[in-house]
Design an enzyme around this catalytic site. Structure first.
Site, PDB file in Angstrom:
ATOM      1  N   GLU A 165       3.662   1.001  11.639  1.00  0.00           N
ATOM      2  CA  GLU A 165       2.530   0.122  11.328  1.00  0.00           C
ATOM      3  C   GLU A 165       1.950  -0.453  12.612  1.00  0.00           C
ATOM      4  O   GLU A 165       2.563  -1.316  13.241  1.00  0.00           O
ATOM      5  CB  GLU A 165       2.998  -1.026  10.422  1.00  0.00           C
ATOM      6  CG  GLU A 165       3.652  -0.570   9.139  1.00  0.00           C
ATOM      7  CD  GLU A 165       4.465  -1.685   8.487  1.00  0.00           C
ATOM      8  OE1 GLU A 165       3.987  -2.830   8.408  1.00  0.00           O
ATOM      9  OE2 GLU A 165       5.603  -1.407   8.067  1.00  0.00           O
ATOM     10  N   HIS A 214       1.698  -9.497   4.034  1.00  0.00           N
ATOM     11  CA  HIS A 214       0.714  -8.440   3.765  1.00  0.00           C
ATOM     12  C   HIS A 214      -0.503  -8.911   2.961  1.00  0.00           C
ATOM     13  O   HIS A 214      -0.955  -8.224   2.030  1.00  0.00           O
ATOM     14  CB  HIS A 214       1.387  -7.275   3.042  1.00  0.00           C
ATOM     15  CG  HIS A 214       2.345  -6.477   3.897  1.00  0.00           C
ATOM     16  ND1 HIS A 214       2.282  -6.441   5.276  1.00  0.00           N
ATOM     17  CD2 HIS A 214       3.398  -5.665   3.550  1.00  0.00           C
ATOM     18  CE1 HIS A 214       3.238  -5.626   5.729  1.00  0.00           C
ATOM     19  NE2 HIS A 214       3.934  -5.172   4.723  1.00  0.00           N
ATOM     20  N   HIS A 244      -0.062   1.610   5.851  1.00  0.00           N
ATOM     21  CA  HIS A 244       1.327   1.504   5.410  1.00  0.00           C
ATOM     22  C   HIS A 244       1.879   2.781   4.772  1.00  0.00           C
ATOM     23  O   HIS A 244       2.635   2.720   3.795  1.00  0.00           O
ATOM     24  CB  HIS A 244       1.450   0.323   4.450  1.00  0.00           C
ATOM     25  CG  HIS A 244       2.757  -0.396   4.512  1.00  0.00           C
ATOM     26  ND1 HIS A 244       3.918   0.111   3.966  1.00  0.00           N
ATOM     27  CD2 HIS A 244       3.113  -1.575   5.060  1.00  0.00           C
ATOM     28  CE1 HIS A 244       4.907  -0.746   4.165  1.00  0.00           C
ATOM     29  NE2 HIS A 244       4.448  -1.774   4.835  1.00  0.00           N
TER      30      HIS A 244
END
Ligand code: BGC
Length: 398
Positions: free
Chosen positions: A357, A147, A221
């Protein structure tokens, strides 16, 4: 607070219609309220959210559409802080996990509600090669990069401005990710626009340009719980995913490179199935992910905005659809949530939320067979992802 009391308060506060107050007292509820909420004015309000530890001031914006849907977004990490939608009886509840204040988001390790980048999901060994040059990134997830690194797009302050849109309200967020930031090459200018439409859609439009070849993979997210954030797990939510294949992973959750058929596995959501009905099966992939933490290969034409998944919660009647132009979707069932204390002192249990996602496949920079995530100078990265909120009747199926 119910939609009834909200309207009552607003009506009273604004010296509004006596007829409405009278109708509420008489118990004339759903149809009248639905008709009334149609007339609400779509708007954005801005207020201070707080200061970061380094003193930077951060704002929070409340977007409301004409039907009473309400989304709060902060320019810290582009985070969706709350999202209030009606159940089938019109009761408004916040359906995303998060924190009451900014310090919660500064300390957060779950990526609640955030914009994720420069590369969402994992990059194996925290390195990749572009044109023969090897780039080293932070190993912030075992041996891998996750991420965007130690200070990804979820931990930076974005420039925000309201922009006009037809039948919607919109907030545009912009961030310049400098060359070498978190190890990535190229100055990357990123724009994320949240558009809340009067058709109860939260549309997220992403764009990015670079001055040097780089990799980009952006996502959103939010963890959803359609009964309400902090009301328990999401195992009885029914999910349907438009994917015939998924990308199996190794023990560090890096795709093996195989695109495996979902048919005959617990990854087959081609028909609406409760998230929890197979999650604890002794399936190798579920064991590795500690539940669902996998990328689905969406059935679609490249770049087409198409329905990726829908989730329905039978008790509240709330449902959501996710549409995207991306080739993949990570279904993450909050397997690593461990009694996180969130908004209004509620506790988020393991599997207390699910994330849909929209993204390119994990580790694409090291997997030449996956759709490319390379962005070159002169090109423009774009993505559109839509979360659409609705209610369904007791007998309907998603
Ligand atoms: C990942 C999980 C990770 C989580 C962090 C998800 O997108 O797939 O493995 O633990 O983000 O909150």
């Amino acid at each position: 607070m119910t939609i009834g009391t909200q309207l009552l308060r607003r009506g009273v506060a604004r010296g509004g219609s006596l007829a409405l107050v009278f109708a509420l007292c008489l118990g004339v509820t759903a149809p009248l309220l639905a008709a009334t909420s149609q007339k609400a004015e779509a708007r954005i309000d801005k207020r201070a959210f707080g200061k970061l530890q380094d003193g930077t001031a951060v704002d929070i914006y409340t977007l409301r559409n004409s039907r009473g849907l309400e989304v709060e977004i902060t320019n810290y990490g582009g985070v969706v802080v709350s999202l209030r939608t009606p159940d089938r009886r019109g009761r408004m509840v916040d359906i995303v996990l998060g924190y009451d204040d900014l310090s919660g988001y500064e300390a957060d390790t779950s990526y609640f509600g955030a914009v994720v980048g420069r590369y969402a999901n994992r990059i194996a060994g925290a390195s990749f090669k572009l044109n023969g040059v090897e780039y080293q990134l932070a190993k912030n997830n075992g041996p891998n990069h996750l991420h965007g690194g130690l200070r990804g797009f979820n931990k930076v302050v974005w420039q925000a401005r309201e922009i006009p849109r037809k039948d919607a309200v919109a907030l545009e967020l912009t961030y310049l990710s400098k060359d070498t930031e978190e190890g990535y090459p190229g100055n990357l200018t990123v724009t994320v626009t949240y558009v809340l439409s009067n058709a109860n859609e939260l549309r997220i439009e992403y764009a990015a340009t670079t001055d040097k070849e780089t990799v980009v993979n952006l996502t959103h997210h939010s963890y959803f719980n359609l009964v309400g954030a902090g009301t328990g797990d999401v195992l009885s939510h029914q999910a349907k995913i438009n994917a015939d294949r998924f990308t199996p992973v190794d023990e560090t959750l890096i795709p093996t490179g195989e695109l495996k058929a979902v048919k005959g596995t617990p990854f087959d959501f081609s028909r609406a199935t409760a998230i929890g009905s197979r999650i604890n099966q002794p399936d190798e992939q579920l064991v590795l992910g500690k539940g669902y933490d996998h990328n689905f290969v969406l059935n679609k034409m490249a770049q087409e905005l198409s329905l990726a998944a829908s989730v329905y919660e039978p008790v509240s009647g709330r449902a959501l659809e996710m549409w995207t132009t991306e080739p993949g979707m990570q279904l993450y069932t909050g397997n690593f949530l461990d009694n996180v204390r969130g908004k209004a002192d509620k506790v988020y249990v393991r599997r207390g939320g699910f994330c849909l996602e929209a993204e390119h496949f994990p580790d694409s920079p090291n997997k030449p067979s996956f759709p490319s995530t390379v962005l070159k100078p002169g090109e423009r990265y774009t993505q559109t992802t839509v979360y659409k909120f609705m209610v369904r009747g007791a007998k309907e199926k998603p």
